[in-house]
Motif scaffolding. Structure first.
Motif, PDB file in Angstrom:
ATOM      1  N   ILE A 245      18.295 -52.610  -1.209  1.00 14.48           N
ATOM      2  CA  ILE A 245      17.324 -53.700  -1.318  1.00 14.48           C
ATOM      3  C   ILE A 245      17.781 -54.745  -2.338  1.00 14.48           C
ATOM      4  O   ILE A 245      17.457 -55.936  -2.210  1.00 14.48           O
ATOM      5  N   THR A 246      18.563 -54.320  -3.346  1.00 11.98           N
ATOM      6  CA  THR A 246      19.023 -55.269  -4.368  1.00 11.98           C
ATOM      7  C   THR A 246      20.410 -55.826  -4.068  1.00 11.98           C
ATOM      8  O   THR A 246      20.918 -56.645  -4.836  1.00 11.98           O
ATOM      9  N   GLY A 247      21.024 -55.383  -2.971  1.00 10.21           N
ATOM     10  CA  GLY A 247      22.380 -55.830  -2.680  1.00 10.21           C
ATOM     11  C   GLY A 247      23.378 -55.336  -3.695  1.00 10.21           C
ATOM     12  O   GLY A 247      24.349 -56.023  -4.034  1.00 10.21           O
ATOM     13  N   GLY A 248      23.171 -54.115  -4.172  1.00 11.37           N
ATOM     14  CA  GLY A 248      24.025 -53.558  -5.215  1.00 11.37           C
ATOM     15  C   GLY A 248      24.882 -52.418  -4.716  1.00 11.37           C
ATOM     16  O   GLY A 248      25.069 -52.227  -3.505  1.00 11.37           O
ATOM     17  N   GLN A 249      25.398 -51.652  -5.670  1.00  8.95           N
ATOM     18  CA  GLN A 249      26.208 -50.482  -5.341  1.00  8.95           C
ATOM     19  C   GLN A 249      25.887 -49.378  -6.336  1.00  8.95           C
ATOM     20  O   GLN A 249      25.983 -49.572  -7.545  1.00  8.95           O
ATOM     21  N   LEU A 250      25.497 -48.211  -5.820  1.00 10.11           N
ATOM     22  CA  LEU A 250      25.155 -47.076  -6.659  1.00 10.11           C
ATOM     23  C   LEU A 250      25.905 -45.838  -6.203  1.00 10.11           C
ATOM     24  O   LEU A 250      26.039 -45.581  -5.000  1.00 10.11           O
ATOM     25  N   GLU A 251      26.384 -45.073  -7.175  1.00 11.38           N
ATOM     26  CA  GLU A 251      26.919 -43.753  -6.907  1.00 11.38           C
ATOM     27  C   GLU A 251      25.807 -42.747  -7.149  1.00 11.38           C
ATOM     28  O   GLU A 251      25.236 -42.692  -8.251  1.00 11.38           O
ATOM     29  N   LEU A 252      25.490 -41.965  -6.140  1.00 12.38           N
ATOM     30  CA  LEU A 252      24.406 -40.989  -6.224  1.00 12.38           C
ATOM     31  C   LEU A 252      25.031 -39.613  -6.469  1.00 12.38           C
ATOM     32  O   LEU A 252      25.410 -38.899  -5.540  1.00 12.38           O
ATOM     33  N   THR A 253      25.158 -39.275  -7.743  1.00 10.51           N
ATOM     34  CA  THR A 253      25.816 -38.039  -8.134  1.00 10.51           C
ATOM     35  C   THR A 253      24.995 -36.833  -7.673  1.00 10.51           C
ATOM     36  O   THR A 253      23.781 -36.797  -7.870  1.00 10.51           O
ATOM     37  N   HIS A 254      25.650 -35.880  -7.053  1.00  9.42           N
ATOM     38  CA  HIS A 254      25.081 -34.634  -6.525  1.00  9.42           C
ATOM     39  C   HIS A 254      24.393 -34.787  -5.173  1.00  9.42           C
ATOM     40  O   HIS A 254      24.005 -33.771  -4.572  1.00  9.42           O
ATOM     41  N   ALA A 255      24.194 -36.013  -4.673  1.00  7.75           N
ATOM     42  CA  ALA A 255      23.559 -36.188  -3.362  1.00  7.75           C
ATOM     43  C   ALA A 255      24.419 -35.554  -2.272  1.00  7.75           C
ATOM     44  O   ALA A 255      25.653 -35.613  -2.329  1.00  7.75           O
ATOM     45  N   ARG A 256      23.771 -34.953  -1.289  1.00  7.19           N
ATOM     46  CA  ARG A 256      24.480 -34.256  -0.222  1.00  7.19           C
ATOM     47  C   ARG A 256      24.291 -34.972   1.108  1.00  7.19           C
ATOM     48  O   ARG A 256      23.162 -35.133   1.590  1.00  7.19           O
ATOM     49  N   LEU A 257      25.396 -35.376   1.692  1.00  7.73           N
ATOM     50  CA  LEU A 257      25.359 -36.100   2.961  1.00  7.73           C
ATOM     51  C   LEU A 257      24.701 -35.280   4.057  1.00  7.73           C
ATOM     52  O   LEU A 257      23.964 -35.813   4.884  1.00  7.73           O
ATOM     53  N   GLU A 258      24.930 -33.955   4.057  1.00  7.74           N
ATOM     54  CA  GLU A 258      24.387 -33.129   5.135  1.00  7.74           C
ATOM     55  C   GLU A 258      22.870 -33.064   5.123  1.00  7.74           C
ATOM     56  O   GLU A 258      22.249 -32.710   6.124  1.00  7.74           O
ATOM     57  N   HIS A 259      22.241 -33.399   3.993  1.00  8.20           N
ATOM     58  CA  HIS A 259      20.783 -33.421   3.911  1.00  8.20           C
ATOM     59  C   HIS A 259      20.198 -34.783   4.292  1.00  8.20           C
ATOM     60  O   HIS A 259      18.978 -34.917   4.378  1.00  8.20           O
ATOM     61  N   LEU A 260      21.039 -35.783   4.480  1.00  7.24           N
ATOM     62  CA  LEU A 260      20.581 -37.168   4.617  1.00  7.24           C
ATOM     63  C   LEU A 260      21.114 -37.842   5.873  1.00  7.24           C
ATOM     64  O   LEU A 260      21.160 -39.073   5.938  1.00  7.24           O
ATOM     65  N   ALA A 261      21.478 -37.068   6.883  1.00  6.43           N
ATOM     66  CA  ALA A 261      22.155 -37.646   8.051  1.00  6.43           C
ATOM     67  C   ALA A 261      21.325 -38.728   8.722  1.00  6.43           C
ATOM     68  O   ALA A 261      21.820 -39.827   9.008  1.00  6.43           O
ATOM     69  N   SER A 262      20.034 -38.463   8.986  1.00 14.57           N
ATOM     70  CA  SER A 262      19.211 -39.463   9.677  1.00 14.57           C
ATOM     71  C   SER A 262      18.983 -40.683   8.807  1.00 14.57           C
ATOM     72  O   SER A 262      18.935 -41.819   9.304  1.00 14.57           O
ATOM     73  N   VAL A 263      18.852 -40.482   7.498  1.00 10.49           N
ATOM     74  CA  VAL A 263      18.634 -41.601   6.574  1.00 10.49           C
ATOM     75  C   VAL A 263      19.877 -42.472   6.502  1.00 10.49           C
ATOM     76  O   VAL A 263      19.796 -43.711   6.565  1.00 10.49           O
ATOM     77  N   VAL A 264      21.035 -41.842   6.374  1.00 11.50           N
ATOM     78  CA  VAL A 264      22.289 -42.597   6.304  1.00 11.50           C
ATOM     79  C   VAL A 264      22.519 -43.371   7.592  1.00 11.50           C
ATOM     80  O   VAL A 264      22.906 -44.549   7.569  1.00 11.50           O
ATOM     81  N   GLN A 265      22.275 -42.746   8.720  1.00  9.48           N
ATOM     82  CA  GLN A 265      22.448 -43.428  10.004  1.00  9.48           C
ATOM     83  C   GLN A 265      21.549 -44.656  10.095  1.00  9.48           C
ATOM     84  O   GLN A 265      21.977 -45.727  10.552  1.00  9.48           O
ATOM     85  N   THR A 266      20.319 -44.529   9.640  1.00  7.88           N
ATOM     86  CA  THR A 266      19.374 -45.652   9.679  1.00  7.88           C
ATOM     87  C   THR A 266      19.803 -46.753   8.720  1.00  7.88           C
ATOM     88  O   THR A 266      19.762 -47.944   9.071  1.00  7.88           O
ATOM     89  N   LEU A 267      20.208 -46.387   7.505  1.00 12.01           N
ATOM     90  CA  LEU A 267      20.638 -47.391   6.536  1.00 12.01           C
ATOM     91  C   LEU A 267      21.878 -48.134   7.024  1.00 12.01           C
ATOM     92  O   LEU A 267      21.991 -49.361   6.848  1.00 12.01           O
ATOM     93  N   GLU A 268      22.806 -47.414   7.637  1.00 12.75           N
ATOM     94  CA  GLU A 268      24.005 -48.086   8.152  1.00 12.75           C
ATOM     95  C   GLU A 268      23.649 -49.087   9.243  1.00 12.75           C
ATOM     96  O   GLU A 268      24.288 -50.142   9.353  1.00 12.75           O
ATOM     97  N   ALA A 269      22.605 -48.801  10.019  1.00 14.79           N
ATOM     98  CA  ALA A 269      22.170 -49.745  11.046  1.00 14.79           C
ATOM     99  C   ALA A 269      21.591 -51.026  10.450  1.00 14.79           C
ATOM    100  O   ALA A 269      21.598 -52.083  11.091  1.00 14.79           O
ATOM    101  N   THR A 270      21.113 -50.960   9.198  1.00 16.13           N
ATOM    102  CA  THR A 270      20.576 -52.151   8.536  1.00 16.13           C
ATOM    103  C   THR A 270      21.672 -53.005   7.901  1.00 16.13           C
ATOM    104  O   THR A 270      21.391 -54.097   7.403  1.00 16.13           O
ATOM    105  N   GLY A 271      22.916 -52.504   7.881  1.00 10.52           N
ATOM    106  CA  GLY A 271      24.007 -53.237   7.253  1.00 10.52           C
ATOM    107  C   GLY A 271      24.462 -52.661   5.936  1.00 10.52           C
ATOM    108  O   GLY A 271      25.285 -53.259   5.237  1.00 10.52           O
ATOM    109  N   VAL A 272      23.970 -51.482   5.587  1.00  7.49           N
ATOM    110  CA  VAL A 272      24.333 -50.810   4.339  1.00  7.49           C
ATOM    111  C   VAL A 272      25.544 -49.909   4.590  1.00  7.49           C
ATOM    112  O   VAL A 272      25.678 -49.321   5.662  1.00  7.49           O
ATOM    113  N   THR A 273      26.410 -49.803   3.598  1.00  8.12           N
ATOM    114  CA  THR A 273      27.578 -48.920   3.683  1.00  8.12           C
ATOM    115  C   THR A 273      27.337 -47.686   2.839  1.00  8.12           C
ATOM    116  O   THR A 273      26.940 -47.781   1.678  1.00  8.12           O
TER     117      THR A 273
END
Length: 418
Positions: A245-273
């Motif tokens: 939302i702020t157009g920034g870049q954050l490292e999310l220490t300890h976050a697990r991709l396997e727990h966030l698959a649907s969220v990551v897929q949705t965010l990538e569709a909005t233009g987020v990397t």
């Protein structure tokens, strides 16, 4: 009551340490009542919901030794006593002590719970679950009253919906039941699998946690145990949206991709990397935000606990987005407050139409529940001018040091004592 004062317009940059998952820790604390041996929980978040649940088991006679992010719970002297409304009114998760108390002591009396007003969330599914294991159970004068003087008996528990809490209640109660229990239509959330891992460390025999069918072999021989709570996927998703939302870049220490698959897929569709890093996930956005429709669903679908945060993001996106809420029937209480910040949102039943693109502006707003509170924080981070968020005790229930974590990444945010 404390307030948050936020001046928007800062691009977030840096690293955020994701805390342990509140929604995993709470049933693990309740599970300590099953065993007379000590349970050590590590990676506990320092939030008021965890403190309150530790207080609940202490009221039942447990000895609790608390450190910043861990606790040793010794329930060797625990007793089954009435869990009063004054004890449970602060959060609904206290109903999770019902199964362990009944399983260990043969009787339990737990007040109907309180907590966020985001829907009915009835306890009848918990009642039916324990009845399927042989309990004599019902609701009397605002109390759930349960008895199984001869112990519980394993059986087939078919859940009417994949309720996380009911799955956890069934799993915990089944560990002491005679014979095998099959839980059908079980919730698949990572928090359920983490509870199973905790119970297994304590001596339980469980298979299939994380799938729709869980098998529990009862008559557990308990032992002392240590368990490390998983990182909080909802906190990780919230900070991912903060970067977006702020157009920034954050490292999310300890976050697990396997727990966030649907969220990551949705965010990538909005233009987020989003990409994995050495310590977790890295989330960034450089270009414009695109509108994306979502429907909340049980795991592994898009989580209801991130719907409010995603709505704040869509307020800043180009075009219009439809957000459909299917889990809780009253989870749009943040909408009027977002509209005070200039959001263009139309509600129709369980669907919200968000027309993005117009700039948000600072205002006085009121937090109504945990996730609604943080959606207002996200919107305030990009709103023109100053926003003051009232009743932020809701945030303290589930987000550890939110203002400090955001401030370290460049946000202009301060807590003002009420």
């Amino acid at each position: 009551m404390d307030k948050l004062r936020i001046v928007g317009g800062q691009r977030l940059q840096g690293a955020v340490t994701i805390s342990g998952a509140k929604n995993a820790a709470l049933p693990q604390i309740a599970a300590s009542l099953l065993s007379p041996h000590p349970l050590e929980l590590t990676n506990l978040p320092s939030v008021t919901d965890v403190d309150n649940m530790l207080g609940v088991v202490a009221l039942h006679g447990a000895s609790v030794s608390r450190a910043a992010h861990s606790a040793v719970i010794d329930t060797s002297s625990a007793v089954s006593k009435e869990t009063s409304y004054d004890t449970v009114r602060k959060m609904r998760a206290t109903v999770l002590v019902l199964g362990p108390l009944l399983a260990r002591f043969g009787h339990a009396r737990v007040s109907l719970p309180g907590g966020c007003a985001i829907g009915a969330r009835p306890v009848d599914i918990h009642v039916k679950t324990l009845a399927a294991l042989g309990a004599d159970i019902g609701i009397q004068n605002g109390l759930i009253v349960a008895a199984a003087p001869n112990g519980l008996t394993g059986g087939r528990v078919v859940l009417s919906s994949p309720s996380v809490g009911a799955t956890e209640t069934a799993m915990m109660a089944a560990t002491t039941a005679k014979g095998e229990t099959e839980i059908v239509n079980a919730a698949r959330e990572p928090e359920v699998a983490d509870l199973a891992a905790c119970l297994i460390a304590m001596g339980a025999r469980i298979e299939g946690a994380g799938t729709h069918r869980i098998l529990v072999e009862g008559s557990t021989t308990w032992r002392a145990a240590t368990h490390h709570t998983i990182p909080d996927r909802i906190e990780a998703g919230t900070y991912a949206i903060a970067a977006a939302i702020t157009g920034g870049q954050l490292e999310l220490t300890h976050a697990r991709l396997e727990h966030l698959a649907s969220v990551v897929q949705t965010l990538e569709a909005t233009g987020v990397t989003v990409w994995p890093g050495d310590r977790g996930l890295i989330v960034s956005r450089d270009g414009p935000l695109k509108s994306v429709d979502i429907t909340t669903e049980p795991y592994p679908g898009f989580p209801t606990d991130l719907q409010a945060q995603f709505m704040a993001l869509m307020c800043c996106a180009e075009g219009a987005a439809l957000l459909r809420e299917t889990v809780f029937e009253n989870r749009f209480m943040h909408v009027p407050e977002l509209m005070r910040l200039g959001a263009n949102i139309t509600l129709q039943g369980t669907t919200a139409l968000v027309r993005g693109g117009a700039p948000l502006h600072g205002a006085q707003v009121m937090a109504t529940d945990l996730r609604a509170s943080v959606s207002l924080v996200l919107a305030a981070l990009v709103a023109n001018g100053e926003t003051v968020i009232n009743r932020v005790y809701h945030l303290d229930r589930g987000y550890e040091e939110l203002d400090r974590k955001l401030r370290l990444c460049g946000a202009t945010i301060e807590r003002v004592a009420g």
